[in-house]
Write a protein that holds these residues in place. Structure first.
Motif: not given
Ligand SMILES: Nc1ncnc2c1ncn2[C@@H]1O[C@H](COP(=O)(O)OP(=O)(O)OP(=O)(O)O)[C@@H](O)[C@H]1O
Length: 268
Positions: A166-172
């Motif tokens: 997900s976008g949030g997982q990608q950023q982390r």
């Protein structure tokens, strides 16, 4: 979220040398004829979260880009003054820029996973540095993913494409990719502006934990976010630092009229 106690606050305009992660002296930046930063002088404290706020185009991104010389890559950009990290002016001709970018990691607004597996993303920088031993890479990847709170979510997906996160997982994961190189300083340029509120909350909680090991500098448009996550805040207007202090004082008792106008939403 645990923030500094009143008595722990530092006077950022009067730090001791050992408390400073980055010292900026007489920094000016031009793009061609246009002056974007003007006589910036500030000391950023070690192992704290410092936010840069100000209206669009005031020079926030340009300023953090000076901290790892990302501006070197831009045509027409001229920097003068000093940015001192670990006692060295990073603009000195002898500075090794690749080493600097290991020491000062950067994460951008939009998650930028490389089109490869999660494991290859997080170990990318280490492999570039010549680390090939599988055990070392495994350990570094796990540690960086644990540091970002992502390990339990992706431990079974390490060899899947990072683009499936997900976008949030990608950023982390992108933050983990920077952390794998053990940077002293982490620069985050609007790291949550492309994320939903839950993913934003994850990153905000993470910042508070990261400061135990790293100095964190975040550019944000969102004043509530700056007030929530940062220990110190600098307000920038037209390329100048107008006010810089602990975040509680800046947001509740700004000293400058322009800061007050900005934080009360009268412009920007
Ligand atoms: N590569 C470039 N070439 C020319 N001008 C540039 C370049 N990058 C930024 N600028 C200009 O420098 C000024 C500061 O831009 P910067 O991106 O640092 O502002 P910012 O405060 O981060 O803005 P935002 O909040 O909108 O991201 C702006 O006027 C911008 O147009």
């Amino acid at each position: 979220m645990l923030k500094l106690f009143e008595h722990d606050k530092l006077d950022v305009n009067n730090l001791k040398p050992e408390q400073i992660a980055i010292e900026v002296k007489q920094l000016n930046l031009h793009f061609g004829q246009k002056q974007v930063l003007e006589d910036v002088n500030m000391a950023i404290p070690k192992n704290q979260v410092t936010a840069l706020i100000g209206q669009s185009g005031c020079g926030k991104s340009s300023l953090i880009s000076c901290f790892n010389r990302m501006n070197d890559l831009l045509h027409d950009c001229e920097v003068s003054g000093q940015v001192i990290i670990s006692g060295q002016d990073i603009y000195h001709r002898k500075q090794n820029v690749a080493t600097l970018r290991t020491q000062v990691g950067m994460v951008f607004q939009k998650p930028n996973p490389f089109p490869m597996s999660v494991f290859d993303n997080v170990s990318y920088g280490l492999k570039l540095q010549g680390v090939n031993e599988r055990r070392k890479l495994d350990d570094a990847v796990e540690q960086a993913l644990r540091e970002t709170g992502l390990w339990t979510e992706v431990r079974d997906r390490l060899f899947e494409s990072a683009l499936t996160l997900s976008g949030g997982q990608q950023q982390r994961m992108v933050i983990a990719r920077a952390l794998a190189l053990k940077p002293e300083i982490l620069l985050l340029d609007e790291p949550t502006s492309a994320l939903d509120p839950l993913a934003t909350l994850h990153i905000e909680e993470l910042l508070n934990q990261l400061k135990a090991q790293h100095t964190v500098i975040i550019v944000t448009h969102n004043m509530q976010q700056a007030a929530r996550v940062s220990d110190y805040t600098a307000f920038i207007h037209q390329g100048k630092v107008i006010e810089y202090s602990d975040s509680d004082s800046l947001f509740t008792m700004p000293k400058q009229k322009r800061t007050e106008s900005y934080i009360t939403g009268r412009y920007g």
